[in-house]
Motif scaffolding. Sequence first.
Motif, PDB file in Angstrom:
ATOM      1  N   THR A  85       0.863  -1.189   0.000  1.00  0.00           N
ATOM      2  CA  THR A  85       0.000   0.000   0.000  1.00  0.00           C
ATOM      3  C   THR A  85       0.891   1.228   0.000  1.00  0.00           C
ATOM      4  O   THR A  85       1.383   1.651   1.041  1.00  0.00           O
ATOM      5  N   ARG A 128       1.374   5.251   2.563  1.00  0.00           N
ATOM      6  CA  ARG A 128       0.700   5.140   3.860  1.00  0.00           C
ATOM      7  C   ARG A 128       1.113   6.289   4.771  1.00  0.00           C
ATOM      8  O   ARG A 128       2.171   6.904   4.599  1.00  0.00           O
ATOM      9  N   PRO A 143      -4.057   3.964   4.754  1.00  0.00           N
ATOM     10  CA  PRO A 143      -3.824   4.131   3.315  1.00  0.00           C
ATOM     11  C   PRO A 143      -3.957   5.564   2.826  1.00  0.00           C
ATOM     12  O   PRO A 143      -3.561   5.858   1.700  1.00  0.00           O
TER      13      PRO A 143
END
Length: 418
Positions: free
Chosen positions: A27, A30, A107
């Motif tokens: 991801t 972040r 996220p």
Amino acid sequence: MSSLTRAALAADLATGAFGAAPSASLTPRRIGAEAEFLPVDTATGRRCPIEGDGPPATLPFLRRFGHRQGWTETRTSKGTPCFGLPDGGTLTFEPGGQLEYSAPPCPSPSVLLGLLRSTVLPLRAAAAGEGITLLAVGIDPYNAIDGAPLLLRTNRYQRMADYLATRGPTGATMMRQTAAFQVALDLDDEPWQRWRVLNAAAPYVVAIFANSAVYAGQHTGCASARAQVWRTLDPARTGLPWNERAPVDAYLDFALRAPALLRPTVDDEYLAFGALIERGEVTAEDWHDHLTTLFPEVRPRGHFELRSADAVAPQWYAAPLALAAGIAYDPRALRAATDLLGAPDGELLERAGRVGLRDPDTARTAGDLATIALEGCHALGPGYFHPADLEQARAFFDRYTWRARCPADDMGSAEAAA
């Protein structure tokens, strides 16, 4: 690490402190945060104990509140009380009884803001209902040091307190009377430019969010008395350990020169960690423990931890997140901020805590930096930074930064901490 050679230590830093965990790549971009608070008795302004008589104690309150919220009480690796939250965050105590909410990596800033608001706002409201005010301010505005004892007497904190006492009086103030708002950012694909720009931005983060002009009931003459505490604390383990050509080597030198405060003294002296290596008295575990006792403005921990802001009032949480994410994660904003800021400047860091945005050059650059950051956040898209959240950040910069003001300029007392 097979041995504590310079090459092995540099490799350990490159893959550890400056190396992203495999999960980080799943991801990108972040962001995390740590929000700290100073608990005081609403009626008297006296500091709240963790347990015991006198002013209302925080641990019994947190147990009651946490039970209703589904929190789980555990212990930290230091042996101190800790609460695990359903969102994956934690609530812990600092040495003087300060509270710290550590949100999990999120996220996007908007997801993070949702966690911060859903945790902090009910927590502060419930605390107020029991006579506890959780001040969001950089330094204790009401109490002198003798009114804020060391409440967590673990081996680590006692060793730290003993060491810092040999360097001067501000160590106790830092441990027991300060609070900050920290932002955590991933390394991702441009770690070294990100490392540079965050270190260069640190003085401006100090100045933009300075709100600790009042300490122990007195105006200090500084925009951020918390930042000034850090400047006089221990130069061997604070500041901006940055070098453009050899960032890992510069941080390694910084770490090796810092006295090993967790190790026993030698002839009543705290030796530099590098000296203890030469004497063959430390291990790889000691090395990793030592790294946790370094407190630069930007700390590498497998991510970058920007530690420069005074504790931020919850209504303004979007502003430090927008500033950090905008200049770190949007490529165009990252380049623009790099060009604007130049190299990290230790003298500017010292001045920023004293004068905040009263210095015209600092104010002008801070305003330009805020503009670049907002443009970067906008470029990252509404799915990353929701327009309503971005508007909250813009409102902060419009009220303060673009007018060459910081929250400390509002403070005739501790009003900005509420």
